[in-house]
Design an enzyme around this catalytic site. Structure first.
Site, PDB file in Angstrom:
ATOM      1  N   GLU A 235      -4.382  35.759 -41.234  1.00 35.05           N
ATOM      2  CA  GLU A 235      -3.619  35.337 -42.413  1.00 35.05           C
ATOM      3  C   GLU A 235      -2.702  34.164 -42.093  1.00 35.05           C
ATOM      4  O   GLU A 235      -2.541  33.256 -42.907  1.00 35.05           O
ATOM      5  CB  GLU A 235      -2.772  36.510 -42.932  1.00 35.05           C
ATOM      6  N   ASP A 236      -2.078  34.207 -40.909  1.00 36.84           N
ATOM      7  CA  ASP A 236      -0.979  33.273 -40.626  1.00 36.84           C
ATOM      8  C   ASP A 236      -1.305  32.197 -39.603  1.00 36.84           C
ATOM      9  O   ASP A 236      -0.478  31.330 -39.333  1.00 36.84           O
ATOM     10  CB  ASP A 236       0.245  34.061 -40.128  1.00 36.84           C
TER      11      ASP A 236
END
Length: 712
Positions: free
Chosen positions: A76-77
């Protein structure tokens, strides 16, 4: 970092050295991927996945699960892809990380549709691997513990989401300690002022009653020891949220809620639980109706315990739980106990695991049958808040259902086909209607018939998401099928206007028309005709244009000639054709039909006053007639003016029944100051002649002054 050293030291207590090495590699990989990233609190981002993995290590999650927890945010990051994780750590870890990554889109401050679609993704991930939801719950717990760093609006959104979705899931999976903490943290951020006031009141009250509680515990320990029972006796503290919820739901004052003492008694063996219960009931009188045996009949999430409420010291209620140490571990850690104690041999969690899998499977079935995402989320939320009752099948199997469940919910719980063909239930060996609400301990048997099918009225009383979704799915499919059959007949009538046989329409022409209309298939177009969304003549024109390339197309401003012959009604069209309530036509009446968008064909009597008042456009009207071999029964109304006397209603009902008609509805009015009654009976008859027989039979009664057919 000293934290990672402490973490790996703890892992060495239950993981093999090779597994610990895998977790350390995952930490190094995650730390490198998140380097330079910081949380809102200012801490390095790696502290979050490490905290999540630490929570999971308390549940003794395996090495692959812990590695996935440490990596759960990298997709996600950061720029790390699933294929990279799979290459480095293997497919199981990559699948779990991918599953958790898909769970981060639920947002209650966005539109409902997006929320429900995100929840579908979460269910799919949960069903594939229960470790996915354990990672997500640990992730949510750490986020809730550190939520103060977020802006107030974000805090409220995340807290609401946690209270509505994640806390109930933790409860459903048997993770009681996690469930209670998530509830308290959510309450703290949703209602900070209420939380502070209640927390202070609880702290003060605990201090005031500590001495009484200690004396009570010592008294119970002494009584159990005197009976030669080895037991651990502790006080049970109420959480802030549980106090608030009880005050709100039962409208209790704080003192009413908190003036209840709670104790928990842990023993070694199941049979000792019942012996300890006997000691409790001997020392303090039990309150009738407040005993529950969750050992003999466990909850669906595997929870086992004896619950009893007693008249305690000074007349205050005493709530007691009695269970074994193994049962207590399951109560606190639920499905996680599968990892915690699977090597000890003392605890068999196979049934709890099967129940969890069945629950996840049932949610997936609801998901597959709910086309509307909001409807799906509504059904699932019903299943996330089960205050359960336990009933028995004819073979003695125990089935858990939510409180308020009916015989229909039970039928669908057994099997979809049984639900679809239900006609009645036998509860405790007595035949009862399907809408009957079930109670704890009921013995339930469903009576079925091959020709029976779900009734739309069932949706008004079913309590489970599974039953509701199956009924809706069946009715939608049935409506489309019956509407398509009606649409096909209407289209055939319209094509006859252009002297074209339905079989002359090529399949390619149907495909082209479906593409032009944006429909999925020929069936959908026919169903749209059946429910009035499309005019049969317009569809016929479009098909004819494609069938006659050598002729000039039929102009859109050309009105079709009247159809040759009327549409014939057989009485078996189902939901595709409705009979108007304003005039209640029955076979033998002169009739006409009106197209109503979304409803299909509505049949009226030709002289219906309501239809005349509507000033219906001629293009909406369709000529219809009764078939010679009409089937079924039809609703009609009879209004009577009668002289009142005792027992008259029974006499009239018997007369109608003897005439071979069923009574559907009854209403009675008494005009002011009159000794006569106006009675209305909704009756089910075969045709106009049958209705006349009913009216003649009623006229023969001496108390009947006047009888007439009622249209409304």
């Amino acid at each position: 970092m000293s934290e990672i050293a402490e973490f790996t030291r703890h892992l060495g207590h239950y993981l093999a050295p090779g597994d610990v090495a895998l977790v350390e590699r995952a930490f190094d990989y995650s730390e490198a991927a998140h380097r330079g990233q910081f949380r809102k609190s200012g801490e390095p981002y790696i502290t979050h996945p490490l905290a999540v993995a630490s929570i999971l290590s308390q549940w003794r999650l395996d090495a692959h699960g812990l590695a996935a927890a440490l990596l759960h945010d990298v997709m996600e990051d950061t720029k790390v892809s699933k294929s990279e994780i799979e290459t480095t750590f293997g497919k199981p870890v990559a699948d779990m990380v991918d599953g958790v990554s898909k769970l981060d889109q639920i947002a209650f401050d966005t539109r409902e549709e997006a929320e429900a679609e995100s929840f579908r993704k979460m269910l799919l991930a949960m069903a594939r691997d229960v470790r996915v939801i354990l990672i997500k719950l640990a992730d949510r717990l750490h986020n809730m513990r550190t939520l103060d760093a977020m802006a107030p609006t974000h805090r409220k959104r995340i807290a609401r989401e946690t209270l509505d979705i994640y806390a109930p899931i933790a409860n459903r999976l048997g993770l009681n300690a996690l469930f209670l903490e998530l509830q308290d943290l959510s309450f703290k951020h949703l209602y900070p002022m209420r939380y502070r006031i209640l927390a202070h009141a609880i702290k003060t009250a605990r201090g005031n009653r500590r001495e009484v509680m200690n004396r009570l515990l010592e008294s119970l320990r002494g009584a159990l020891a005197q009976a030669d029972l080895m037991a651990t006796v502790t006080g049970r503290e109420k959480t802030v949220y549980s106090v608030y919820r009880k005050m709100k739901e039962k409208r209790y004052s704080f003192s009413q809620v908190f003036d209840i003492y709670g104790v928990r008694i842990l023993v070694e063996h199941k049979k000792t639980c019942y012996a300890a219960l006997g000691v409790l009931h001997d020392k303090f009188k039990p309150i009738p109706g407040k005993f529950k045996d969750y050992i003999a009949i466990p909850k669906a999430n595997g929870y086992q315990s004896l619950h009893t409420t007693l008249f305690g010291p000074f007349g205050t209620p005493l709530e007691a739980q009695v269970r074994t140490h193994d049962m207590h571990r399951v109560a606190e850690t639920g499905v996680a106990a599968h990892w915690l104690y699977k090597t000890g041999g003392a605890l068999d969690l196979e049934e709890a695991q099967r129940e969890t899998h069945r629950w996840l499977q049932s949610l997936l079935e609801i998901q597959s049958e709910s086309r509307d995402s909001r409807e799906f989320l509504e059904n699932v939320k019903v299943d996330l808040f089960p205050e359960e009752i336990y009933v028995f099948t004819p073979k003695g199997k125990i089935m858990a259902l939510p409180r308020g469940a009916t015989a229909v919910d039970f039928a669908y719980g057994v099997h979809t086909d049984i639900g679809h063909h239900s006609v009645a239930a036998r509860i405790n060996y007595e035949i009862v209607p399907l809408r009957t609400e079930l109670k704890n301990g009921d013995h339930v048997e469903i009576l079925t018939a091959p020709t029976a099918r779900p009734n739309p009225s069932w949706l008004t009383f079913v309590a489970t998401g599974k039953a509701r979704s199956r009924i809706r799915h069946f009715l939608k499919s049935l409506q489309q099928k019956e509407s398509a059959a009606l649409g096909e007949r209407l289209l055939s009538q319209a094509l006859a206007t252009f002297k074209v046989e339905p079989d002359a329409i090529a399949w390619e022409r149907w495909e082209a028309l479906a593409k032009e209309y944006g429909a999925k298939s020929q069936l959908e177009i026919l169903a749209d005709i059946g429910v009035g969304k499309r005019l049969a003549f317009a569809v016929a024109q479009a098909l004819v244009r494609g069938t006659r390339p050598d002729e000039s197309p039929v102009g859109t401003n050309l009105l079709p000639a009247p159809a040759k012959g009327s549409l014939t009604l057989r009485g078996v069209e189902g939901v595709a054709i409705q009979y108007a309530k304003c005039c209640r036509p029955v076979p033998g009446d002169a009739i006409i039909a009106q197209f109503r968008k979304g409803q299909g064909l509505v049949v009226h009597q030709r002289d219906c006053a309501t239809l005349r008042k509507q000033r219906v456009d001629a293009s909406e009207l369709v000529d219809v007639e009764w078939a010679a071999d009409i089937a079924g029964v039809f609703e009609a109304g009879v209004r009577l003016l009668v002289s009142d006397r005792r027992g008259l209603l029974a006499v009239i009902a018997t007369t109608i029944n003897d005439a071979g008609a069923n009574i559907d509805t009854v209403s009675v009015e008494r005009p002011d100051g009159s000794d006569v009654l106006v009675m209305y009976f909704g009756v089910q008859v075969r045709d106009r002649r049958h209705l006349a027989q009913v009216i003649r039979a009623l006229k023969r009664l001496s108390e009947v002054r006047r009888v007439m057919r009622a249209r409304t």
